[in-house]
Design an enzyme around this catalytic site. Structure first.
Site, PDB file in Angstrom:
ATOM      1  N   ASP A   1       5.239  -1.384  11.073  1.00 56.71           N
ATOM      2  CA  ASP A   1       4.491  -2.639  10.931  1.00 56.71           C
ATOM      3  C   ASP A   1       5.123  -3.797  11.705  1.00 56.71           C
ATOM      4  OD1 ASP A   1       3.921  -1.712   7.497  1.00 56.71           O
ATOM      5  OD2 ASP A   1       2.735  -1.285   9.269  1.00 56.71           O
TER       6      ASP A   1
HETATM    7  N1  LIG Z   1       5.497   4.592  13.226  1.00 55.48           N
HETATM    8  C1  LIG Z   1       4.569   3.895  12.537  1.00 55.48           C
HETATM    9  N2  LIG Z   1       3.726   4.537  11.724  1.00 55.48           N
HETATM   10  C2  LIG Z   1       2.796   3.828  11.032  1.00 55.48           C
HETATM   11  C3  LIG Z   1       2.737   2.430  11.130  1.00 55.48           C
HETATM   12  C4  LIG Z   1       3.634   1.785  12.026  1.00 55.48           C
HETATM   13  O1  LIG Z   1       3.595   0.546  12.205  1.00 55.48           O
HETATM   14  N3  LIG Z   1       4.530   2.542  12.712  1.00 55.48           N
HETATM   15  N4  LIG Z   1       1.859   1.727  10.319  1.00 55.48           N
HETATM   16  C5  LIG Z   1       1.462   2.480   9.122  1.00 55.48           C
HETATM   17  C6  LIG Z   1       0.451   1.948   8.197  1.00 55.48           C
HETATM   18  N5  LIG Z   1       1.086   1.478   7.011  1.00 55.48           N
HETATM   19  C7  LIG Z   1       0.745   0.212   6.705  1.00 55.48           C
HETATM   20  O2  LIG Z   1      -0.163  -0.336   7.339  1.00 55.48           O
HETATM   21  C8  LIG Z   1       1.891   2.284   6.161  1.00 55.48           C
HETATM   22  C9  LIG Z   1       1.393   3.488   5.724  1.00 55.48           C
HETATM   23  C10 LIG Z   1       2.166   4.292   4.897  1.00 55.48           C
HETATM   24  C11 LIG Z   1       3.442   3.917   4.509  1.00 55.48           C
HETATM   25  C12 LIG Z   1       4.238   4.818   3.647  1.00 55.48           C
HETATM   26  O3  LIG Z   1       5.383   4.536   3.285  1.00 55.48           O
HETATM   27  N6  LIG Z   1       3.580   5.969   3.298  1.00 55.48           N
HETATM   28  C13 LIG Z   1       4.105   7.048   2.469  1.00 55.48           C
HETATM   29  C14 LIG Z   1       5.190   7.753   3.231  1.00 55.48           C
HETATM   30  C15 LIG Z   1       4.465   8.504   4.337  1.00 55.48           C
HETATM   31  C16 LIG Z   1       5.402   9.151   5.307  1.00 55.48           C
HETATM   32  O4  LIG Z   1       6.565   9.441   4.959  1.00 55.48           O
HETATM   33  O5  LIG Z   1       4.962   9.341   6.460  1.00 55.48           O
HETATM   34  C17 LIG Z   1       4.459   6.534   1.144  1.00 55.48           C
HETATM   35  O6  LIG Z   1       3.561   5.838   0.648  1.00 55.48           O
HETATM   36  O7  LIG Z   1       5.505   6.864   0.604  1.00 55.48           O
HETATM   37  C18 LIG Z   1       3.947   2.712   4.952  1.00 55.48           C
HETATM   38  C19 LIG Z   1       3.171   1.880   5.777  1.00 55.48           C
HETATM   39  C20 LIG Z   1       0.912   3.813   9.554  1.00 55.48           C
HETATM   40  N7  LIG Z   1       1.933   4.500  10.220  1.00 55.48           N
END
Ligand SMILES: Nc1nc2c(c(=O)[nH]1)N[C@@H](CN(C=O)c1ccc(C(=O)N[C@@H](CCC(=O)O)C(=O)O)cc1)CN2
Length: 287
Positions: free
Chosen positions: A231
């Protein structure tokens, strides 16, 4: 009387170190290719010393003629130049999880002719959006992501689709998985995410819960390029909406959906019109 060749419409963008003579050189090259300049915007970034330009052109000339005319300019200014058919839809892969509102807005705006994109596939890590994609006649695939191996398989599939379908833009439409640094690098400058807060506030998961706990009076949405810094990517578009103490977290989430949808769609529209130029950790938006 020889019939005149049909005139095509082109969009040219240029990025280079800022120095005198760029506009003169570019416009001269366009004229030498029988181009008529219909719109020209430029910006010199004092912060980075970079120069940015976007030109809308009509011309009977073909792409090769333009590229030949522009080659000396590219070499002289060590410029990054793009030249696109203004009418050609941008091939876009949509990534999703469970939330429907952003996917729905993108597909509705595409079908109604307000968004010049082609969507060969909606790819999700859950199955729930299959009916929505089918309603719009868009192919849908879902690959569950419940562990590192499945996450790696999902990302390999993303790269396969990008290659096979000549994808130019990947849109994370409330896709709730963090992309690996490797995939971020592969998609640099062509992956857009919608974050459901007014960044830099409330990064990461559950921003509405964070906002409610903080007692904010504005909530918002941010469309940004995806980088390995979660983000933190260059911001493309943002919107906010007023809220108050009476709202629960669930109500904040419901109110925020409209801001998320319109913010992401606006960012995708600008990208599809070649209006977004990255300037290190910021973007230049020629609206
Ligand atoms: N490399 C990136 N990937 C993603 C980004 C980014 O900026 N750089 N934005 C996110 C979207 N997002 C918020 O908008 C977001 C989505 C999910 C999570 C998160 O922590 N999700 C899981 C863990 C998932 C995983 O390990 O891959 C959780 O809820 O524990 C945080 C932010 C989309 N991807």
């Amino acid at each position: 009387m020889p019939t005149e060749r049909a005139r095509s419409r082109w969009v040219l963008t240029l990025t280079s170190d800022d120095r005198p003579g760029i506009v003169h050189a570019v416009t001269g090259a366009i004229v030498s290719a029988s181009g008529n300049i219909e719109e020209l915007q430029q910006f010199s970034s004092a912060d980075t010393g970079r120069f940015f330009m976007r030109v809308e052109i009509s011309s009977p000339a073909d792409r090769l003629t333009f590229e030949r005319a522009l080659t000396p300019v590219v070499e002289r200014f060590d410029a990054k130049v793009t030249l696109d058919d203004a009418e050609r839809p941008v091939r876009t892969l949509v990534l999703a999880s469970k939330a429907a509102h952003c996917v729905n807005d993108l597909l509705f705006r595409r079908r109604s002719g307000h968004l010049n994109i082609e969507v060969p596939l909606v790819l999700a890590n859950h199955a729930v959006l299959g009916d929505l994609a089918a309603f719009y006649g868009v192919p849908f695939e879902h690959l569950p992501v419940t562990g590192p191996e499945e996450k790696a398989a999902f990302e390999r599939h993303v790269l396969d689709v990008v290659e096979r379908e000549s994808i130019e833009l990947v849109v994370l439409a409330r896709y709730m998985q963090i992309l690996s640094p490797e995939l971020c690098a592969a998609l640099e400058g062509r992956a857009i995410n919608i974050h459901h807060s007014f960044l830099p506030g409330f990064k990461g998961a559950n921003p509405y819960r964070q906002a409610h706990a903080r007692g904010v009076k504005l909530i918002g949405a941010t469309a940004h390029f995806v980088t390995s810094d979660l983000d933190e990517g260059p911001i493309i578009e943002q919107n906010v909406v007023r809220v108050d103490h009476t709202r629960t977290t669930q109500e904040l989430m419901a109110i925020g959906q409209d801001e998320e949808s319109r913010t992401l769609t606006q960012a995708v529209k600008w990208f599809s019109e070649h209006r977004v130029l990255p300037d290190e950790n910021r973007t230049i938006i020629f609206t």
